[in-house]
Enzyme design. Structure first.
Site, short mmCIF file in Angstrom:
data_model
loop_
_atom_site.label_atom_id
_atom_site.label_comp_id
_atom_site.label_asym_id
_atom_site.label_seq_id
_atom_site.Cartn_x
_atom_site.Cartn_y
_atom_site.Cartn_z
N HIS A 25 51.98 16.77 147.59
CA HIS A 25 51.72 15.94 148.77
C HIS A 25 50.49 15.06 148.55
O HIS A 25 49.81 14.69 149.51
CB HIS A 25 51.47 16.79 150.03
CG HIS A 25 52.60 17.69 150.41
ND1 HIS A 25 53.74 17.24 151.03
CD2 HIS A 25 52.76 19.04 150.27
CE1 HIS A 25 54.55 18.27 151.26
NE2 HIS A 25 53.98 19.36 150.80
N SER A 41 56.48 21.76 147.21
CA SER A 41 55.26 22.00 147.97
C SER A 41 54.62 23.33 147.53
O SER A 41 54.18 23.45 146.40
CB SER A 41 55.55 21.95 149.47
OG SER A 41 54.37 21.97 150.23
N ALA A 42 54.59 24.34 148.39
CA ALA A 42 54.01 25.63 148.01
C ALA A 42 54.72 26.22 146.80
O ALA A 42 54.09 26.85 145.94
CB ALA A 42 54.08 26.60 149.18
N GLY A 67 55.73 25.39 152.37
CA GLY A 67 55.16 26.07 153.53
C GLY A 67 53.70 26.36 153.25
O GLY A 67 52.98 25.49 152.77
N GLU A 77 54.42 12.26 147.56
CA GLU A 77 55.72 12.55 148.15
C GLU A 77 56.83 11.85 147.36
O GLU A 77 56.67 10.73 146.88
CB GLU A 77 55.77 12.06 149.60
CG GLU A 77 54.62 12.54 150.47
CD GLU A 77 54.72 14.00 150.85
OE1 GLU A 77 54.67 14.83 149.93
OE2 GLU A 77 54.84 14.30 152.04
#
Length: 243
Positions: A161, A124-125, A91, A196
């Site tokens: 990413h 991700s985050a 996020g 990814e």
């Protein structure tokens, strides 16, 4: 320490969160015996916390695991202390890091992972905050958050990413240029760009890189040509760097 840092949560064609990494996660569950996971959803801005919890339960439930949303706990520090493992969503990294600091969870998280060897799975985050700082996030600072230091599970920066691309007609900086700017201001650091479908895994101090799609990791250092590392490459030297 047993830490899995995914670049992202889904690949094209996946119907389930972390689907491309479930085999790796299953191996972690069998190896550690972790069954009760607490889920930290604070990076999520456009989704529902409980819905995401249920998605994770659907995946990890196959391995006999239970996933509990930390928001449902009366005492969130106690929830971390009682859990067998930790899941941290992707996020917005700014929001996630701010809330962890605001809620007093940074210390308990570090204690759980570094001292009690509780497995940690982030994407991700949730991967960004495993670095010394969140300075190499791709996210906009949508909240007032001056604190950049994060969990410091690894002594290098991570850019999830990561994409090596330019867009026709786009006059802004490429991802490589943004990372180059960071390194000019922080010349002692290096940045691991993980595309990814890839994973950095730290187990008992040993660092490895895996890819579900064959994409290499790209390592950036100040005023040096980037280096590429395929899955299975020896990247242990990154763990031996000073923070």
């Amino acid at each position: 320490m047993d830490v899995m840092l995914f670049s992202n949560g889904k690949l094209p064609g996946n119907t389930q969160l972390l689907e491309f990494g479930l085999d790796w996660i299953e191996a972690m569950v069998k190896r550690t015996g972790a069954k009760n996971f607490v889920f930290i959803p604070y990076a999520m801005i456009r989704g529902d916390y409980q819905e995401r919890t249920e998605q994770l339960q659907a995946g990890l439930g196959k391995f006999g695991c239970k996933v509990t949303n930390i928001e449902s706990a009366d005492d969130q520090v106690k929830a971390l202390q009682e859990a067998d493992g930790i899941l941290v969503s992707g996020g917005n990294t700014w929001v996630l890091n701010k809330m962890l600091h605001d809620k007093g969870l940074v210390g308990p998280l570090r204690q759980a992972v570094l001292q009690q060897d509780k497995p940690y799975i982030g994407w991700s985050a949730g991967t960004n905050i495993a670095a010394p700082t969140m300075c190499t996030t791709n996210d906009m600072p949508i909240v007032s958050a001056a604190i950049l230091t994060s969990l410091n599970f690894v002594p290098f920066q991570i850019n999830p990413h990561y994409i090596e691309a330019t867009m026709e007609g786009h006059m802004g900086e490429t991802r490589d240029e943004r990372i180059e700017e960071y390194l000019l201001m922080n010349p002692h650091q290096v940045v691991a760009g993980i595309p990814e479908g890839t994973l950095l895994h730290i187990q008992d101090g040993k660092l490895s890189y895996s890819a579900a799609n064959g994409k290499p990791m790209k390592l950036f250092a100040n005023k040096q040509e980037p280096q590429y590392f395929e899955a299975g490459s020896d990247i242990q030297f990154l763990m031996e760097r000073g923070c």
